[in-house]
Motif scaffolding. Structure first.
Motif, PDB file in Angstrom:
ATOM      1  N   LEU A  78      21.041  -3.447   6.187  1.00 29.57           N
ATOM      2  CA  LEU A  78      19.782  -3.998   6.877  1.00 29.57           C
ATOM      3  C   LEU A  78      19.138  -5.032   6.763  1.00 29.57           C
ATOM      4  O   LEU A  78      19.019  -6.477   7.291  1.00 29.57           O
ATOM      5  CB  LEU A  78      18.546  -2.945   8.080  1.00 29.57           C
ATOM      6  CG  LEU A  78      18.839  -2.528   9.350  1.00 29.57           C
ATOM      7  CD1 LEU A  78      17.693  -1.463   9.767  1.00 29.57           C
ATOM      8  CD2 LEU A  78      18.780  -3.281  10.557  1.00 29.57           C
ATOM      9  N   PHE A 123      21.273  -7.774   5.584  1.00 33.75           N
ATOM     10  CA  PHE A 123      21.230  -8.557   7.718  1.00 33.75           C
ATOM     11  C   PHE A 123      22.625  -8.912   8.021  1.00 33.75           C
ATOM     12  O   PHE A 123      23.364  -9.230   8.071  1.00 33.75           O
ATOM     13  CB  PHE A 123      20.832 -10.166   7.311  1.00 33.75           C
ATOM     14  CG  PHE A 123      19.381 -10.015   7.055  1.00 33.75           C
ATOM     15  CD1 PHE A 123      17.991  -9.779   7.795  1.00 33.75           C
ATOM     16  CD2 PHE A 123      18.808  -9.779   5.593  1.00 33.75           C
ATOM     17  CE1 PHE A 123      17.378  -9.767   7.908  1.00 33.75           C
ATOM     18  CE2 PHE A 123      17.794 -10.551   5.581  1.00 33.75           C
ATOM     19  CZ  PHE A 123      16.576  -9.947   6.185  1.00 33.75           C
ATOM     20  N   ASP A 124      23.277  -7.904   7.275  1.00 27.23           N
ATOM     21  CA  ASP A 124      25.043  -7.314   7.713  1.00 27.23           C
ATOM     22  C   ASP A 124      24.711  -6.845   8.881  1.00 27.23           C
ATOM     23  O   ASP A 124      25.135  -5.092   9.115  1.00 27.23           O
ATOM     24  CB  ASP A 124      25.694  -6.600   6.546  1.00 27.23           C
ATOM     25  CG  ASP A 124      27.342  -6.726   6.895  1.00 27.23           C
ATOM     26  OD1 ASP A 124      27.713  -6.907   7.996  1.00 27.23           O
ATOM     27  OD2 ASP A 124      27.745  -6.102   5.897  1.00 27.23           O
ATOM     28  N   TRP A 125      24.938  -7.241  10.126  1.00 28.35           N
ATOM     29  CA  TRP A 125      24.594  -6.698  11.958  1.00 28.35           C
ATOM     30  C   TRP A 125      25.803  -5.970  11.710  1.00 28.35           C
ATOM     31  O   TRP A 125      25.860  -5.028  12.439  1.00 28.35           O
ATOM     32  CB  TRP A 125      24.549  -7.888  12.355  1.00 28.35           C
ATOM     33  CG  TRP A 125      22.765  -7.845  12.124  1.00 28.35           C
ATOM     34  CD1 TRP A 125      22.673  -9.481  12.045  1.00 28.35           C
ATOM     35  CD2 TRP A 125      21.612  -7.775  12.566  1.00 28.35           C
ATOM     36  NE1 TRP A 125      21.425 -10.037  11.552  1.00 28.35           N
ATOM     37  CE2 TRP A 125      20.507  -9.050  11.942  1.00 28.35           C
ATOM     38  CE3 TRP A 125      21.488  -6.560  12.423  1.00 28.35           C
ATOM     39  CZ2 TRP A 125      19.162  -7.910  11.816  1.00 28.35           C
ATOM     40  CZ3 TRP A 125      19.889  -6.053  13.134  1.00 28.35           C
ATOM     41  CH2 TRP A 125      18.958  -6.861  12.419  1.00 28.35           C
ATOM     42  N   GLN A 177      16.101 -14.966  20.204  1.00 28.05           N
ATOM     43  CA  GLN A 177      16.705 -13.808  19.134  1.00 28.05           C
ATOM     44  C   GLN A 177      17.661 -12.555  20.059  1.00 28.05           C
ATOM     45  O   GLN A 177      18.746 -12.299  18.246  1.00 28.05           O
ATOM     46  CB  GLN A 177      15.622 -13.209  18.596  1.00 28.05           C
ATOM     47  CG  GLN A 177      14.347 -14.545  17.970  1.00 28.05           C
ATOM     48  CD  GLN A 177      15.055 -14.538  16.344  1.00 28.05           C
ATOM     49  OE1 GLN A 177      15.927 -14.460  15.966  1.00 28.05           O
ATOM     50  NE2 GLN A 177      14.787 -15.897  16.166  1.00 28.05           N
ATOM     51  N   VAL A 235      11.871  -5.898  15.250  1.00 27.27           N
ATOM     52  CA  VAL A 235      10.782  -6.338  14.817  1.00 27.27           C
ATOM     53  C   VAL A 235      11.256  -7.770  14.600  1.00 27.27           C
ATOM     54  O   VAL A 235      11.417  -9.297  14.175  1.00 27.27           O
ATOM     55  CB  VAL A 235      10.691  -6.553  12.893  1.00 27.27           C
ATOM     56  CG1 VAL A 235      11.305  -6.278  11.420  1.00 27.27           C
ATOM     57  CG2 VAL A 235       9.230  -7.230  12.628  1.00 27.27           C
ATOM     58  N   THR A 236      12.709  -7.480  14.226  1.00 27.41           N
ATOM     59  CA  THR A 236      14.005  -9.088  14.477  1.00 27.41           C
ATOM     60  C   THR A 236      13.748  -9.453  15.566  1.00 27.41           C
ATOM     61  O   THR A 236      14.389 -10.840  15.371  1.00 27.41           O
ATOM     62  CB  THR A 236      15.170  -8.605  13.901  1.00 27.41           C
ATOM     63  OG1 THR A 236      16.657  -7.642  14.851  1.00 27.41           O
ATOM     64  CG2 THR A 236      15.930  -7.632  12.545  1.00 27.41           C
ATOM     65  N   LEU A 237      13.910  -8.834  16.903  1.00 26.93           N
ATOM     66  CA  LEU A 237      14.193  -9.052  17.853  1.00 26.93           C
ATOM     67  C   LEU A 237      12.223  -9.937  18.522  1.00 26.93           C
ATOM     68  O   LEU A 237      12.187 -10.980  18.722  1.00 26.93           O
ATOM     69  CB  LEU A 237      14.172  -8.421  18.982  1.00 26.93           C
ATOM     70  CG  LEU A 237      15.729  -8.203  19.337  1.00 26.93           C
ATOM     71  CD1 LEU A 237      15.669  -7.198  19.620  1.00 26.93           C
ATOM     72  CD2 LEU A 237      16.814  -9.354  19.353  1.00 26.93           C
ATOM     73  N   VAL A 275      21.325 -11.843  18.005  1.00 23.10           N
ATOM     74  CA  VAL A 275      21.834 -10.632  17.108  1.00 23.10           C
ATOM     75  C   VAL A 275      22.660 -10.216  17.714  1.00 23.10           C
ATOM     76  O   VAL A 275      23.861  -9.484  17.014  1.00 23.10           O
ATOM     77  CB  VAL A 275      19.905 -10.067  17.021  1.00 23.10           C
ATOM     78  CG1 VAL A 275      20.156  -8.504  16.466  1.00 23.10           C
ATOM     79  CG2 VAL A 275      19.269 -10.277  16.251  1.00 23.10           C
TER      80      VAL A 275
END
Lengths: 310, 537, 237
Positions: free
Chosen positions: B503, B506-508, B317, B140-142, B321
């Motif tokens: 997640l 947002f600490d990738w 994106q 979903v983040t992409l 990411v």
């Protein structure tokens, strides 16, 4: 019915927004949905439409009424096409706001900050009068024998649950006030729980599995008025006020919709809603007031402090 | 007439020699179970919370009183369409990916090049190691609001599983025909098409329908994390604890699972015993045509557009990411947390399996449909057990975790039991199916010599069923490791809970590290269960 | 014992007296296996009556019926064995009518009644294979394990479906001798489906021929010449 309002910051135990626009259209009628959209997403939705999102942190039937009402009201006032997408979780709303799938989102304090930091140029538009001074309620099971007090240190030896992990009123601010009172917000016996929603927090504290918990004061009042709170759960303390929910507008919205002063017009629309307007009724507020980014500076600071904003 | 066997001297009876490997595995499993139960605090303080029976009772009572107002049922019916569409499109993608992937991981492809084969298998552990919900969160983040998120989230991990299953099936086909074709000068591909694929086709079709049923349940979990459909409605009702509505959604889901199961069953039956006619079997033809139509409708209904996958925004994106996710976080605190949570994860999965496996073995008998005629009482009992198992797996694990937490104190146990009852629902069905497919003759013979039902089961069913059921159980163990992500947030969550919170914040970089840990854990579990399978064979 | 049924068999009226050794002959599909299944209770008759050892199984229930079936032993071409079990367990399965569930379960871990099982295996020449997995044995060896199971069961009526099909002539004779002794020692009877005329001549005293589910021949072996018998099989195959 009016006591059920947009009130819960946690949202359900869910992490993504509903991905199917078709599902929503289907709500209006499957046949219509089939007729309207036959191809890809971007082609199906009008490029100039304003994409509005909000977390379904109220009861589902309210949600169903909410999106029609808000979309119609905004659409009528700004003469814009408006598409409304309920989102099941703030964290997902943050991602969708960053990708530009959502232009205008009703965020909680913490997630609004996260979204703003990830999306340069995003601007707060408006918030409810009550959001300027929002509070959380600490509740305990009667089995603990604790009498209402302002002393949060009495909670330290109890099994304790927050609401959703990135909820402002169910996690961030209570954790902050606990720390201010000298209680390690992660140090409860066995570690704190994350119930996922305010109602789940109430049920878990009622069961005694967790002896104490914290939730959004608006949900607490609403459930108390409905008589839906188990007698085993009592209010222990209420937190000091802080700023919470607000509407946040994405940077690309003005250009895409072709309305250069979109932010101001949206702010005027929300703040200009007359008392008793159905939108205000749904949001459980008597008025919207302008919001500024600086209103949430403290939230950002606390979020960084607790490792929830990076 | 005197008849003597040619045994000049009576041979000494050899001593009873126990199979050391099997005993070692058995004792090892027992030790791990005790360690896990100790980790869950079962031998220490209280684990029960009798005060919560009222809350649990409210959940249970609502099962008899589901919400049935027309508006809500209409909403569920429309949501069910979305769930079906995701399940069908996801399964189709999984089968396509699985077919290609199977070529990559089949021993036939690699021949004697064992290193290449091992590397390819290791590569498959990556998509397989992540739960569908995690795939959904990442995608979903992409891709944002694109319906591809739901389809890919089912299709990628299922594709990897399918690839492994197909490769195993093809590898198990006797080589004779393939070698003969190769010797006659056929190319590898042609030889595989004519010599390997036809014998494996039955197993492949049967697996495809099993995947479809699993995909329905996965689509609901994805719905709970946002992909719309039944799971979305369930999540909304669950968040405000409207148990009557939750049960309505559960019943709707159970119905979908039942449909997929019945269809799969009909196809398997036909494959096992084709009617004696040269013409095409109408049932099989209808199943294949129906499936193709269903997949086509799903793609249309979800408005899947391939262009969205390679759009500029997706690429941008992905870039951002990846930039945030690399290099992975390696600070000591995080690694220590991961180590401790990996232990929790393993303990949860072991307890879950310890609940599910004995339960499944005991219920498999009553749940299996008897081959011949049976008494009405037996049929009613069978239907009730099957319905019970169906409900156990139709209630999503997060719901189990919350309601079990009402009556248990926080810790590893509620989550482990939640996974346990859910896995029991799945494993019970698989075990019943394995029992139905057993050779009935040994058991009939034992009944015919007057054995009690328990004795006939012990000597005529259990030894035959043990192998296939253990294989299923070991596979579900791997699945349970991944499923801990669903029950994690309350009490002790294991790696899944950590992943969910990284997640959410947002600490990738930390996400990358946790994902790597999950994949490694899955891979290790895969390796261990592979060894266990070999020892038990 | 009287059989009358109309499944794969029609109008069969057959009575076997104690002490008799009866050979069932006929082509594949003639109804031999169905007849044996009726006699050991694994298939109920759709119509007609079956009386076994003087009792009507349909009139009995539960324990009584199990006790009755415990007195009937059947050999089915070794298809009744479980390949994954050790030989000794497959033999001990013959005693499940007597054993409690707990004893049956414990025996899988620690074999019970070992002397009897080993003695039975010794009779068929397989004592040295007692603890091997049954699936590792050859087809002929498995048939002998199935006979050993019957030896520990000690039935009064012995039914056998081609019990020697995979055995060499010497072992086949030995096997049929064992079955015949087992049946007659307790005043019971032997009913055996056979394909080999030689075995029929040596081990049976009566021949029942089946074709298309009907009895087409019922005569003492002594009344049939070697040529008759061979002709019967020639016609049957």
């Amino acid at each position: 019915m009016s006591s059920r309002r947009v009130a819960r910051s946690g949202g359900p135990d869910a992490l993504l927004p509903p991905l199917s626009r078709r599902a929503l259209l289907a709500g209006a009628g499957a046949a219509l949905a089939a007729a309207v959209t036959g191809c890809g997403r971007s082609a199906a939705s009008s490029p100039a439409a304003l994409h509005v999102g909000a977390v379904p942190d109220q009861d589902p039937d309210v949600l169903q009424r909410l999106h029609g009402t808000v979309a119609d009201a905004v659409s009528g006032a700004l003469d814009l096409e408006v598409e409304y997408t309920p989102v099941t979780d703030y964290a997902a709303a943050v991602s969708l706001f960053r990708t530009g799938d959502l232009d205008l989102v009703w965020f909680g304090g913490l997630t609004g900050v996260q979204a703003r930091l990830q999306t340069p140029g995003a601007e707060p538009v408006a918030q409810r009068d009550i959001d300027r001074a929002f509070t959380s309620v600490f509740v305990v099971n009667t089995g603990t024998g604790l009498a209402p007090s302002d002393d949060l240190t009495a909670l330290a030896p109890l099994r304790f649950t927050y609401g959703s992990e990135t909820s402002t009123s169910g996690r961030l601010m209570p954790a902050w006030f606990l720390r201010e009172a000298g209680v390690d917000p992660q140090g409860f016996p066995g570690g704190p729980g994350f119930s996922g929603s305010h109602d789940a927090t109430l049920a878990l504290v009622a069961s005694g599995s967790y002896q104490a918990g914290v939730l959004n004061s608006q949900v607490w009042r609403s459930r108390t008025e409905e008589g839906a709170v188990d007698p085993a759960v009592v209010r222990y303390a209420e937190s000091p006020p802080y700023a919470d929910y607000h509407w946040l507008l994405g940077p690309q919205a003005a250009a895409r919709t072709g309305v250069p002063d979109l932010r101001d017009r949206l702010a005027d629309f929300f703040t200009g809603l007359p008392p008793g307007d159905p939108v205000l009724e749904l949001f459980g507020a008597s008025a919207f007031v302008p919001a500024r980014a600086s209103d949430h500076d403290r939230i950002e600071e606390i979020g960084r402090d607790l490792g929830l904003v990076s | 007439m005197t008849l003597l066997l040619d045994r000049p001297t009576r041979p000494a009876t050899p001593p009873l020699r126990r199979d050391r490997r099997r005993w070692a595995w058995g004792l090892g499993a027992a030790a791990v179970l005790v360690w896990s139960l100790a980790g869950a605090g079962l031998f220490g303080a209280d684990v029960l919370n009798p005060g919560g029976t009222a809350q649990f009772g409210r959940f249970a009572a609502a099962a008899l009183d589901p919400a049935i107002d027309a508006a809500f049922l209409g909403l569920l019916a429309r949501s069910a369409l979305v769930t079906v569409a995701y399940a069908a499109a996801g399964t189709a993608l999984a089968l396509a990916l699985g077919a290609v992937g199977a070529l990559l991981v089949s021993r036939t492809t690699w021949g004697r090049r064992r290193a290449g084969w091992l590397a390819a298998r290791g590569l498959l552990a990556v998509p397989r190691g992540l739960h569908e919900a995690v795939w959904g969160l990442l995608l979903v983040t992409l891709l944002g609001l694109d319906p591809w998120v739901g389809v890919l989230a089912i299709g990628l991990p299922y594709g990897a599983v399918t690839a492994k299953v197909v490769a195993d099936l093809v590898d198990e086909v006797p080589r004779g025909a393939y070698r003969a074709l190769r010797a006659a000068g056929a190319g590898r591909t042609a030889a595989a098409l004519y010599g390997l694929l036809p014998p494996a086709a039955g197993g492949l079709l049967s697996h495809a329908f099993y995947r479809l049923e699993c995909a329905v349940r996965s689509a609901v979990v994805l719905g709970m994390v946002g992909a719309g459909g039944l799971g979305y409605q369930l999540a909304l009702s669950f968040a405000s604890l409207r148990w009557e509505e939750v049960w309505s959604a559960v019943y709707a889901l159970a119905l979908l699972c039942l449909l997929a199961e019945v269809a799969g069953r009909a196809v398997r039956r036909r494959l096992a015993a084709p009617p004696p006619s040269a013409r095409r079997d109408p049932v099989l033809t209808a199943a294949v045509v129906g499936t193709v139509v269903l997949v086509g409708w799903s793609c249309w209904y979800l408005a899947l557009a391939p262009a969205a996958l390679v759009s500029e925004r997706t690429v941008a994106q992905l870039g951002s990411v990846l930039a945030a996710a690399w290099p992975p976080a390696t600070d000591g605190d995080l690694l220590r947390t991961i180590g401790a949570l990996a232990v929790d994860t393993v303990q949860m999965s072991v307890i879950a399996l310890a609940v599910a496996l004995p339960g499944a073995v005991l219920l498999a008998g009553p749940a299996a449909r008897p081959a011949g005629d049976s008494s009405p009482g037996r049929r009613v009992a069978g239907t009730l057990v099957r319905a019970g198992l169906l409900l156990l797996r139709a209630v999503p694990p997060p719901v189990w975790a919350l309601v079990l937490l009402f009556v248990l104190l926080p810790g590893v146990l509620p989550g482990a039991l939640a996974l346990g009852v859910y896995t029991l629902g799945v494993l019970g069905r698989l075990a019943a199916e394995a029992t139905e497919e057993l050779d009935p003759r040994p058991r009939t013979a034992l009944t015919a010599l007057g054995a009690r039902p328990a004795g006939a089961w012990l000597y005529g069913v259990l030894p035959l069923a043990a192998g296939p059921v253990l294989v299923h159980a070991l596979h579900r163990w791997e699945v349970a490791i991944r499923d801990t992500v669903l029950v994690g947030l309350l009490g002790a969550g294991g790696l899944g809970a950590l992943l969910a919170s990284e997640l959410a914040t947002f600490d990738w970089a930390a996400v990358t590290t946790v994902l790597a840990a999950v994949v490694v854990l899955t891979w290790v579990v895969d390796l261990v269960s592979d060894r266990a399978r070999a020892a038990l064979r | 014992m009287r059989y009358g049924g109309t499944t794969a068999l029609a109008g069969v009226d057959l009575e076997v007296s104690p002490g008799e050794r009866v050979a069932l002959v006929g082509a594949s599909g003639a109804g031999k296996s169905t007849l044996l299944a009726l006699a050991n209770g694994s298939v109920p008759p759709t119509s007609g009556a079956v009386r076994v050892l003087g009792a009507d199984p349909a009139a009995l229930s539960g324990r009584d019926r199990r006790r009755l079936w415990a007195r009937v032993g059947t050999v089915h071409q070794a298809l009744e064995l479980v390949g994954r079990l050790r030989v000794v367990h497959n033999v001990n399965a013959g005693r499940l009518a007597d054993w409690s569930a707990a004893r049956a379960a414990w025996s899988l871990v620690h074999p019970q009644g070992l002397p009897e099982a080993l003695a039975a295996l010794d009779e068929v020449g397989l004592a040295d294979r007692a603890f091997e997995r049954t699936e590792r044995l050859s087809g002929g060896q498995r048939q002998r394990v199935a006979i050993a199971r019957l030896l520990v069961q000690q039935p009064d009526l012995v039914l056998a479906d081609e019990p020697a099909s995979a055995l060499d002539p010497v072992l086949a004779d030995r096997a049929l001798t064992l079955l015949g002794e087992l049946a007659t020692a307790r005043g019971g009877a032997l009913l055996v489906a056979l394909h080999d005329p030689g075995l029929v001549r040596r081990h049976c005293d009566r021949v029942v021929g089946l074709a298309g589910g009907r009895v087409v021949l019922d005569a003492p072996v002594a009344a049939l010449s070697a040529a008759d018998l061979a002709g019967l099989y020639g016609a049957a195959t």
